[in-house]
Motif scaffolding. Sequence first.
Motif, mmCIF file in Angstrom:
data_model
loop_
_atom_site.group_PDB
_atom_site.id
_atom_site.type_symbol
_atom_site.label_atom_id
_atom_site.label_comp_id
_atom_site.label_asym_id
_atom_site.label_seq_id
_atom_site.Cartn_x
_atom_site.Cartn_y
_atom_site.Cartn_z
ATOM 1 N N ALA A 147 0.826 -1.206 0.000
ATOM 2 C CA ALA A 147 0.000 0.000 0.000
ATOM 3 C C ALA A 147 0.863 1.260 0.000
ATOM 4 N N ALA A 148 1.941 1.265 0.767
ATOM 5 C CA ALA A 148 2.818 2.431 0.823
ATOM 6 C C ALA A 148 3.516 2.671 -0.510
ATOM 7 N N LEU A 149 4.023 1.606 -1.128
ATOM 8 C CA LEU A 149 4.710 1.754 -2.413
ATOM 9 C C LEU A 149 3.741 2.203 -3.505
ATOM 10 N N ALA A 150 2.530 1.648 -3.501
ATOM 11 C CA ALA A 150 1.533 2.049 -4.504
ATOM 12 C C ALA A 150 1.139 3.507 -4.321
ATOM 13 N N ALA A 153 4.049 5.677 -5.591
ATOM 14 C CA ALA A 153 4.229 5.654 -7.042
ATOM 15 C C ALA A 153 3.200 6.527 -7.752
ATOM 16 N N VAL A 154 1.937 6.455 -7.277
ATOM 17 C CA VAL A 154 0.874 7.240 -7.904
ATOM 18 C C VAL A 154 1.023 8.722 -7.572
ATOM 19 N N ALA A 155 1.335 9.019 -6.311
ATOM 20 C CA ALA A 155 1.422 10.423 -5.894
ATOM 21 C C ALA A 155 2.587 11.151 -6.542
ATOM 22 N N ALA A 236 12.302 9.219 -4.296
ATOM 23 C CA ALA A 236 13.255 10.124 -4.938
ATOM 24 C C ALA A 236 13.876 9.462 -6.167
ATOM 25 N N VAL A 237 14.267 8.200 -6.044
ATOM 26 C CA VAL A 237 14.849 7.485 -7.186
ATOM 27 C C VAL A 237 13.818 7.332 -8.298
ATOM 28 N N TRP A 238 12.585 7.004 -7.923
ATOM 29 C CA TRP A 238 11.501 6.858 -8.897
ATOM 30 C C TRP A 238 11.256 8.168 -9.651
ATOM 31 N N ALA A 239 11.230 9.291 -8.922
ATOM 32 C CA ALA A 239 11.000 10.590 -9.553
ATOM 33 C C ALA A 239 12.151 10.977 -10.472
ATOM 34 N N LEU A 240 13.386 10.719 -10.033
ATOM 35 C CA LEU A 240 14.541 11.041 -10.868
ATOM 36 C C LEU A 240 14.574 10.202 -12.140
ATOM 37 N N ALA A 269 6.494 10.812 0.739
ATOM 38 C CA ALA A 269 6.819 9.829 1.778
ATOM 39 C C ALA A 269 5.845 9.919 2.943
ATOM 40 N N SER A 270 5.409 11.134 3.287
ATOM 41 C CA SER A 270 4.422 11.292 4.362
ATOM 42 C C SER A 270 3.094 10.678 3.962
ATOM 43 N N ALA A 271 2.648 10.962 2.722
ATOM 44 C CA ALA A 271 1.386 10.385 2.255
ATOM 45 C C ALA A 271 1.466 8.866 2.168
ATOM 46 N N ALA A 272 2.603 8.338 1.692
ATOM 47 C CA ALA A 272 2.758 6.897 1.552
ATOM 48 C C ALA A 272 2.809 6.203 2.912
ATOM 49 N N THR A 273 3.373 6.873 3.918
ATOM 50 C CA THR A 273 3.419 6.290 5.259
ATOM 51 C C THR A 273 2.016 6.128 5.823
ATOM 52 N N VAL A 274 1.174 7.142 5.621
ATOM 53 C CA VAL A 274 -0.220 7.029 6.062
ATOM 54 C C VAL A 274 -0.923 5.911 5.285
ATOM 55 N N GLY A 275 -0.677 5.847 3.977
ATOM 56 C CA GLY A 275 -1.272 4.779 3.179
ATOM 57 C C GLY A 275 -0.817 3.407 3.625
ATOM 58 N N GLY A 276 0.454 3.290 3.982
ATOM 59 C CA GLY A 276 0.957 2.011 4.477
ATOM 60 C C GLY A 276 0.337 1.635 5.806
ATOM 61 N N GLY A 277 0.162 2.637 6.698
ATOM 62 C CA GLY A 277 -0.477 2.357 7.981
ATOM 63 C C GLY A 277 -1.894 1.852 7.799
ATOM 64 N N LEU A 278 -2.639 2.490 6.893
ATOM 65 C CA LEU A 278 -3.997 2.022 6.619
ATOM 66 C C LEU A 278 -3.982 0.649 5.947
#
Length: 311
Positions: A147-150, A153-155, A236-240, A269-278
Amino acid sequence: MTDLCPVGGGDAWEVTVVSEPFTTGSEDVDTAVGRLQEQARRRDWDLVVGLTELPLHDDEGRHLLVTTDPGEQTAVLSLPALGGLRMRARARRAVRSLVSGMVDANSNDERRVALPRRRGRWRLLVGMVLANRPWLLVPGLKSALVAALATGAVATINSTVWLLAGTMSWWRLVVATVASIALAVGWLVVDGELWDRPDDDSPQARERSRLYNASTVVTLVVGVLICYVALYVVNAVWALFILDPHVMGNYLQTPLGHGDLFVVAWFVASAATVGGGLGSGLESDEAIRAAAYSKREQDRRDRLAHDRKPG
């Protein structure tokens, strides 16, 4: 397993190593010693040293490093009380010292080594957190990781996210970081039912629960923080790799550079952390506890929950 080793340069000893869980209540040092003595009588051992990942305490509520009963040739050592760092070397030295001390002891009086009130509590907490291995939290929660990686990637390729990240000052990004970690930790505690409740209303029981809950929260904070840093690097690597900030700038009609990529990665990373928690809500309570605790602590909590069931 068995082995032969010399103690203090004397005769060879036959050493038997047995690994088995202590049952509920073995945090009390008298209970732990009594069960070791029962093992010694049943197995016909001359001397027994117990190593436990549980914190030990006495009737006065003091946290103990070790207790010895030379008369019964029994000792119990609390591994978390060693502090967690260089655990194997410290435990090895402590066991040799205990064995030599009981063999050479001229007194049958029980001896206990208590930890300092404040500094010892911090050392015990560090030992309990390291025993929980917080760096294994994220790999143990596969749904949360996906969930965090997805989410990241989208955001990362979302233009609205770029606009929001560009308007945020550094202190607001810091607040977003703290809030996302707090939300993820809080969700894991609630969803996994990780909060420890005292067995009774005694001060000792409340102190034990505070200690266990503190170790749980610190373990989760460290584990989620590791996840946050990993998500930042991945984003960061994905964006670069896939984005040209100048092309994105032309699309958004605002000048953007490579420095903005790292700001976006921070925000994402903040948004993905919340997504991973959920996303951890897709895991079973057993999976969350297995990821958050050491095997011994997980067994202790499972037995405690079983003992509290009516009937």
